[in-house]
Design a protein around this motif. Sequence first.
Motif, PDB file in Angstrom:
ATOM      1  N   TYR A   1       4.140   6.446   7.675  1.00 20.59           N
ATOM      2  CA  TYR A   1       4.052   7.457   6.629  1.00 20.59           C
ATOM      3  C   TYR A   1       3.714   6.781   5.299  1.00 20.59           C
ATOM      4  CZ  TYR A   1       6.435  10.678   9.824  1.00 20.59           C
ATOM      5  OH  TYR A   1       6.771  11.462  10.889  1.00 20.59           O
ATOM      6  N   GLY A   2       2.944   7.485   4.465  1.00 20.48           N
ATOM      7  CA  GLY A   2       2.693   7.029   3.100  1.00 20.48           C
ATOM      8  C   GLY A   2       1.932   5.730   3.011  1.00 20.48           C
ATOM      9  N   LEU A   3       0.886   5.583   3.807  1.00 21.34           N
ATOM     10  CA  LEU A   3       0.099   4.344   3.768  1.00 21.34           C
ATOM     11  C   LEU A   3      -0.596   4.204   2.413  1.00 21.34           C
ATOM     12  CD1 LEU A   3      -0.964   1.897   5.357  1.00 21.34           C
ATOM     13  CD2 LEU A   3      -2.869   3.348   6.104  1.00 21.34           C
ATOM     14  N   ARG A   4      -0.519   3.016   1.836  1.00 13.81           N
ATOM     15  CA  ARG A   4      -1.130   2.782   0.528  1.00 13.81           C
ATOM     16  C   ARG A   4      -1.507   1.307   0.394  1.00 13.81           C
ATOM     17  NH1 ARG A   4       4.181   3.578   0.215  1.00 13.81           N
ATOM     18  NH2 ARG A   4       5.501   1.969  -0.726  1.00 13.81           N
ATOM     19  N   VAL A   5      -2.463   1.048  -0.482  1.00 14.23           N
ATOM     20  CA  VAL A   5      -2.919  -0.311  -0.781  1.00 14.23           C
ATOM     21  C   VAL A   5      -2.690  -0.576  -2.254  1.00 14.23           C
ATOM     22  CG1 VAL A   5      -4.899  -1.863  -0.888  1.00 14.23           C
ATOM     23  CG2 VAL A   5      -4.602  -0.367   1.089  1.00 14.23           C
TER      24      VAL A   5
END
Length: 420
Positions: free
Chosen positions: A242-246
Amino acid sequence: MGQDAFMESFSSTIGVFQYKIYLLLLGTCSGLKVVVPSHTVHGIRGQALYLPVHYGFHTPASDIQIIWLFERHHTMPKYVLGSVNKSVVPDLEYQQKFTMRPPNASLLINPLQFTDEGNYIMKVNIQGNGTLSASQKIQVTVDDPVTKPVVQIQPSSGAVEYVGNVTLTCLVDRGTRLAYQWLKNGRPVHTSSTNSFSPQNNVLHIAPVTKEDIGNYSCLVKNAVSEMESDIIMPTIYYGPYGLRVNSDRGLKVGEVFTVDIGEAILFDCSADSYPPNTYSWIQRTDNTTYVIKHGPRLKVVSEKVARKTTDYVCCAYNNVTGRQDETRFTVIITSVVIKEKLEGRPETEYRKTRTFSGHEDALEDFGIYEFIAFPEAPAVPRMPSRSVPASAGTSGQDLPSTIYEVIQHIPAQQQDPPE
């Protein structure tokens, strides 16, 4: 403590009841008052139980008679003990179990057994100028105290979110008339669309499990004489990502575009909420082709080693237990590469300063990274006015000083939407 000392200790408390009449239940008849602290007394099997009673009257008395009767459910009251003045007359069947010290009317039951549960009726008769009588009834319950409960969880290996179920069972070795309550993080668990309980409330079903069901569970068991709580247990629930971000440690980020200067090394970090932890892959997109360049949560990009000034990347997160995956795309632009190309071959004295601005406008065609390069106007270069400037009181008709700007726009590769 011996029986005599036990009776004396409790007898000394009788006077307290006189000062707390407003808290007690009274039996009254013609000036005779009988006081008991409660109509229900809970006892523990195998221990002594004291039934405190106080009575009072305001008329001369020649004789005081106290009678105790025992009444089981749906049976006739049975005489167990009595006294006239200070002489005790026990029932021979119960003389070793019941004790009284007249004129104190309190009754001691020792030891208490399950068969002693029922109603105890105490009656006082005062003989003087006439006969005064009053009585009170006390209900006695007998229980075994609760031992510490233990919670078992199935399946012990855990369950996948939205797929598996979890069952918590509360086990107690000893105790009577038990009441069960489930707690999560110290607060009661209630029935819901996913939570259900067995008829005795000792089993909690969670079907299906979700990430929100993660927490510290315990079972509280109590009865009239005791309560005990189990150790906490946390069910294993697999979920995510959940909530994948870079994120990056440097560079300018606008939406999904990172801009860096040549010579900088930028470290990208890919993260998502998941259990067990995700496995990560980094993919580079070039000329409609993609290939994996690295595995792991971090990617280091050295701008000097990037052949293209605009490069698209993808971070993929995969949970090998839930079987779910997610990905996020972003673009890296090496802005100083363009500046270096445009200024190459020009002496440093021919320009003042280079400033870089980034962002995107409302219009789709204006989206991109803009670089404004200012050059001083050469004296021999004729001015080309683009509009006429009217003269005013503070402005003569002379030509205004001007500056030449070179504007460069970089458009990151965008994924085309399919035509409707």
